[in-house]
Design a protein around this motif. Structure first.
Motif, PDB file in Angstrom:
ATOM      1  N   ARG A 132       0.862  -1.199   0.000  1.00 28.61           N
ATOM      2  CA  ARG A 132       0.000   0.000   0.000  1.00 28.61           C
ATOM      3  C   ARG A 132       0.894   1.244   0.000  1.00 28.61           C
ATOM      4  O   ARG A 132       1.077   1.910   1.012  1.00 28.61           O
ATOM      5  CB  ARG A 132      -0.938   0.005   1.207  1.00 28.61           C
ATOM      6  CG  ARG A 132      -2.078  -0.996   1.092  1.00 28.61           C
ATOM      7  CD  ARG A 132      -3.154  -0.750   2.118  1.00 28.61           C
ATOM      8  NE  ARG A 132      -3.866   0.483   1.887  1.00 28.61           N
ATOM      9  CZ  ARG A 132      -4.761   0.997   2.741  1.00 28.61           C
ATOM     10  NH1 ARG A 132      -5.013   0.383   3.864  1.00 28.61           N
ATOM     11  NH2 ARG A 132      -5.377   2.126   2.473  1.00 28.61           N
ATOM     12  N   GLU A 178       0.516   4.193  -0.935  1.00 34.88           N
ATOM     13  CA  GLU A 178      -0.095   5.481  -0.558  1.00 34.88           C
ATOM     14  C   GLU A 178       0.073   5.777   0.932  1.00 34.88           C
ATOM     15  O   GLU A 178       0.052   6.938   1.359  1.00 34.88           O
ATOM     16  CB  GLU A 178      -1.586   5.518  -0.955  1.00 34.88           C
ATOM     17  CG  GLU A 178      -2.549   4.724  -0.072  1.00 34.88           C
ATOM     18  CD  GLU A 178      -2.676   3.253  -0.424  1.00 34.88           C
ATOM     19  OE1 GLU A 178      -3.593   2.603   0.092  1.00 34.88           O
ATOM     20  OE2 GLU A 178      -1.850   2.752  -1.221  1.00 34.88           O
ATOM     21  N   SER A 224       2.439  -2.153   6.447  1.00 36.84           N
ATOM     22  CA  SER A 224       1.150  -1.740   5.898  1.00 36.84           C
ATOM     23  C   SER A 224       0.282  -2.927   5.510  1.00 36.84           C
ATOM     24  O   SER A 224      -0.875  -2.763   5.155  1.00 36.84           O
ATOM     25  CB  SER A 224       1.353  -0.816   4.693  1.00 36.84           C
ATOM     26  OG  SER A 224       2.067  -1.477   3.693  1.00 36.84           O
ATOM     27  N   TRP A 251     -13.952   1.786   4.351  1.00 29.42           N
ATOM     28  CA  TRP A 251     -13.385   0.439   4.487  1.00 29.42           C
ATOM     29  C   TRP A 251     -13.964  -0.554   3.488  1.00 29.42           C
ATOM     30  O   TRP A 251     -13.330  -1.533   3.123  1.00 29.42           O
ATOM     31  CB  TRP A 251     -13.589  -0.050   5.921  1.00 29.42           C
ATOM     32  CG  TRP A 251     -12.589  -1.098   6.286  1.00 29.42           C
ATOM     33  CD1 TRP A 251     -12.820  -2.431   6.416  1.00 29.42           C
ATOM     34  CD2 TRP A 251     -11.197  -0.927   6.530  1.00 29.42           C
ATOM     35  NE1 TRP A 251     -11.660  -3.098   6.739  1.00 29.42           N
ATOM     36  CE2 TRP A 251     -10.635  -2.183   6.818  1.00 29.42           C
ATOM     37  CE3 TRP A 251     -10.349   0.187   6.542  1.00 29.42           C
ATOM     38  CZ2 TRP A 251      -9.288  -2.369   7.103  1.00 29.42           C
ATOM     39  CZ3 TRP A 251      -9.005  -0.002   6.829  1.00 29.42           C
ATOM     40  CH2 TRP A 251      -8.496  -1.261   7.119  1.00 29.42           C
ATOM     41  N   GLY A 309      -9.689   4.024   5.106  1.00 32.42           N
ATOM     42  CA  GLY A 309      -9.786   2.835   4.258  1.00 32.42           C
ATOM     43  C   GLY A 309      -9.502   3.202   2.814  1.00 32.42           C
ATOM     44  O   GLY A 309      -9.188   4.342   2.482  1.00 32.42           O
ATOM     45  N   ARG A 310      -9.640   2.230   1.928  1.00 34.53           N
ATOM     46  CA  ARG A 310      -9.249   2.422   0.519  1.00 34.53           C
ATOM     47  C   ARG A 310     -10.282   3.186  -0.299  1.00 34.53           C
ATOM     48  O   ARG A 310      -9.957   3.738  -1.351  1.00 34.53           O
ATOM     49  CB  ARG A 310      -9.048   1.055  -0.153  1.00 34.53           C
ATOM     50  CG  ARG A 310      -7.890   0.241   0.396  1.00 34.53           C
ATOM     51  CD  ARG A 310      -7.921  -1.165  -0.209  1.00 34.53           C
ATOM     52  NE  ARG A 310      -6.934  -2.037   0.392  1.00 34.53           N
ATOM     53  CZ  ARG A 310      -5.743  -2.306  -0.147  1.00 34.53           C
ATOM     54  NH1 ARG A 310      -5.404  -1.752  -1.294  1.00 34.53           N
ATOM     55  NH2 ARG A 310      -4.898  -3.107   0.460  1.00 34.53           N
ATOM     56  N   TYR A 311     -11.543   3.180   0.122  1.00 35.94           N
ATOM     57  CA  TYR A 311     -12.634   3.645  -0.757  1.00 35.94           C
ATOM     58  C   TYR A 311     -13.032   5.076  -0.387  1.00 35.94           C
ATOM     59  O   TYR A 311     -13.847   5.308   0.500  1.00 35.94           O
ATOM     60  CB  TYR A 311     -13.817   2.685  -0.680  1.00 35.94           C
ATOM     61  CG  TYR A 311     -13.423   1.286  -1.079  1.00 35.94           C
ATOM     62  CD1 TYR A 311     -13.320   0.933  -2.426  1.00 35.94           C
ATOM     63  CD2 TYR A 311     -13.105   0.327  -0.115  1.00 35.94           C
ATOM     64  CE1 TYR A 311     -12.915  -0.343  -2.798  1.00 35.94           C
ATOM     65  CE2 TYR A 311     -12.705  -0.958  -0.479  1.00 35.94           C
ATOM     66  CZ  TYR A 311     -12.611  -1.280  -1.818  1.00 35.94           C
ATOM     67  OH  TYR A 311     -12.218  -2.541  -2.184  1.00 35.94           O
ATOM     68  N   LYS A 312     -12.427   6.052  -1.084  1.00 36.61           N
ATOM     69  CA  LYS A 312     -12.569   7.461  -0.742  1.00 36.61           C
ATOM     70  C   LYS A 312     -13.775   8.087  -1.442  1.00 36.61           C
ATOM     71  O   LYS A 312     -14.112   7.709  -2.569  1.00 36.61           O
ATOM     72  CB  LYS A 312     -11.299   8.223  -1.122  1.00 36.61           C
ATOM     73  CG  LYS A 312     -10.018   7.663  -0.491  1.00 36.61           C
ATOM     74  CD  LYS A 312     -10.083   7.674   1.031  1.00 36.61           C
ATOM     75  CE  LYS A 312      -8.761   7.253   1.654  1.00 36.61           C
ATOM     76  NZ  LYS A 312      -8.842   7.080   3.111  1.00 36.61           N
ATOM     77  N   SER A 339     -17.496   4.124  -3.718  1.00 33.45           N
ATOM     78  CA  SER A 339     -17.424   4.590  -2.331  1.00 33.45           C
ATOM     79  C   SER A 339     -18.849   4.707  -1.791  1.00 33.45           C
ATOM     80  O   SER A 339     -19.812   4.658  -2.558  1.00 33.45           O
ATOM     81  CB  SER A 339     -16.731   5.953  -2.255  1.00 33.45           C
ATOM     82  OG  SER A 339     -17.410   6.905  -3.039  1.00 33.45           O
TER      83      SER A 339
END
Length: 350
Positions: free
Chosen positions: A128, A130, A262, A295, A316-319, A325
């Motif tokens: 990850r 980012e 991570s 998340w 989490g990953r889904y912005k 999202s």
């Protein structure tokens, strides 16, 4: 009979006396409301305290910082000073966005973060990348970036504030505590969300208990973790306890010994804070940090619960500026389009 000159002198004396009396009354017998206003303006108790709020503006996700700032500013009458932290090459973009939008009314300072302070302290991890962005570690260096404030709020960029930020600022920190966070076991209504997406909310999810250095800490792996995406910090205690030095020590140990990574639940910025602040932090009202909205693209909170929340966090990953999202309508309420057109929302129709 008095001579004519003497009469003139008496009249002149009386005239001067009358003028003095009028002036005295004007100065000392002003209307009480006016006197009260003067007292209020000069009284230190009445001076409005400045609330410093630190938010990072990372390249590629500046719209997040803009939406967060917009939500805070729109929902509070408090005297807020925004510290917008960026890397050198992205600072002109965020400044232009603020100055050429309705946010031009806010009080803000742009602060450049020098990533060289992280040299040798971050273990490269491809799973990850980012999470290894330099601005993720700004929270470690608050006293170096913010000089004149006793108390500071730090917020991740992927939050929306629906309450009055003054309430969060008024969070009480216990004597000897340098920071307050939200515990990950604090709110029953979020437990189902955590279970359904398999997210860890204990130290086991962040630290590698196979390593001796972690076991030597004497922290039970089932200890409830906390989320450092929302922090109320006491700068005096932070400096006194040399918190930044302690965090850097654990970053360097991780480079050498791989104590956390991570691939575990929280990435690389949360784990050192869990170690350094173990048993030594105060608690933020749980409604001031409703987490895990990013998340999973499928799991949702009830609308009523989200309306009651004071702060929403898409960790989490889904912005919410991306796709897929959830609850991104709540986020978009506060988003202000980029005047330069560089930052665009990702939506299914686009």
């Amino acid at each position: 009979i008095l001579p004519f000159a003497s009469v003139n002198q008496i009249l002149l004396f009386l005239l001067v006396l009358t003028v003095c009396a009028i002036l005295y009354n004007k100065v000392h017998k002003a209307p009480s409301s006016l006197k009260n206003e003067t007292v209020d303006l000069e009284s230190p108790e009445e001076m409005e305290e400045e609330i410093p709020v630190v938010i990072c503006a990372a390249a590629g996700r500046m719209g997040a910082a803009i939406a967060a700032i917009s939500s805070i500013y729109s929902n509070s009458e408090a005297n807020i000073l925004f510290y917008v932290v960026g890397l050198k090459n992205s600072i002109p973009h965020i400044r232009k966005w603020i100055e050429n939008s309705k946010l031009k009314e806010i009080k803000f300072k742009i602060v450049e973060f020098n990533p060289m302070v992280l040299k040798g302290k971050i273990r490269q991890d491809a799973s990850r990348p980012e999470l290894l962005q330099p601005l993720n570690f700004v929270r470690f260096y608050l006293p170096l970036l913010i000089q004149k404030h006793e108390k500071v709020i730090y917020l991740d960029d992927d939050v929306i504030v629906q309450g009055d930020i003054q309430e969060l600022y008024d969070t009480k920190l216990a004597p000897g505590h340098a920071a307050a966070f939200s515990d990950d076991c604090d709110l029953p209504s979020t437990h189902e969300m955590v279970r359904s997406v398999g997210m860890q909310n204990t130290y086991m999810g962040f630290l590698d208990y196979r390593k001796q250095a972690i076991r030597d800490l004497g922290i039970s792996p089932s200890t409830c973790s906390f989320n450092p995406g929302v922090i109320v910090a006491n700068m005096t205690e932070w400096k006194h306890q040399r918190i930044t030095k302690q965090l850097e020590k654990w970053m360097q140990r991780n480079v050498e010994e791989n104590l956390y990574s991570s691939t575990l639940g929280g990435g690389v910025a949360t784990s050192p804070m869990l170690i350094v602040f173990y048993g030594k932090h105060s608690t933020i009202n749980p409604m001031w940090h409703i987490r895990h909205l990013g998340w999973s693209p499928d799991t949702r909170y009830s609308e009523h619960f989200l309306q009651e929340a004071k702060l929403l966090h898409w960790n989490g990953r889904y912005k919410p500026w991306d796709y897929p999202s959830v609850h991104n309508d709540l986020w978009e309420n506060w988003f202000i389009p980029d005047p330069s057109g560089k930052f665009k929302l990702t939506r299914p129709e686009s």
